[in-house]
Enzyme design. Structure first.
Site, PDB file in Angstrom:
ATOM      1  N   CYS A   1       0.844  -1.198   0.000  1.00  0.00           N
ATOM      2  CA  CYS A   1       0.000   0.000   0.000  1.00  0.00           C
ATOM      3  C   CYS A   1       0.882   1.252   0.000  1.00  0.00           C
ATOM      4  O   CYS A   1       2.097   1.177   0.110  1.00  0.00           O
ATOM      5  CB  CYS A   1      -0.918  -0.001   1.224  1.00  0.00           C
ATOM      6  SG  CYS A   1      -0.047   0.184   2.785  1.00  0.00           S
TER       7      CYS A   1
ATOM      8  N   CYS B   1       3.167   1.532   3.005  1.00  0.00           N
ATOM      9  CA  CYS B   1       4.293   0.598   2.915  1.00  0.00           C
ATOM     10  C   CYS B   1       5.345   1.134   1.952  1.00  0.00           C
ATOM     11  O   CYS B   1       6.548   1.070   2.234  1.00  0.00           O
ATOM     12  CB  CYS B   1       3.821  -0.779   2.437  1.00  0.00           C
ATOM     13  SG  CYS B   1       2.645  -1.581   3.539  1.00  0.00           S
TER      14      CYS B   1
END
Length: 80
Positions: free
Chosen positions: A13, A16
């Site tokens: 995501c 991340c």
């Protein structure tokens, strides 16, 4: 000089990806030898006891879960 292993645990995501970018920035700023990898396999992440991502692992030790650390915060966690 030993190589430091940094791992980002997360599914990929935006948070991340940001943590990975911040980790690379921290390594560059410290001028150290490090390998940065991104673990996206949910089973591997769970094996490490991480239920909240993104997480940062330094040399096999989970040092942060569920938040995006700044490059400065990551620098303070790197071994000297």
């Amino acid at each position: 000089m030993n190589t430091i292993n940094l791992e980002i645990l997360g599914t990929g995501c935006k948070k991340c990806q940001q943590l990975e970018a911040n980790a690379k920035s921290a390594v560059t700023a410290q001028v150290i030898t490090a390998q940065v990898s991104h673990i996206t396999d949910p089973i591997e992440i769970a094996k490490r006891g991480v239920m909240s991502t993104p997480a940062l692992v330094i040399n096999g030790k989970v040092v942060s879960k569920g938040r995006v650390l700044s490059p400065e915060q990551i620098q303070s966690l790197l071994p000297q």
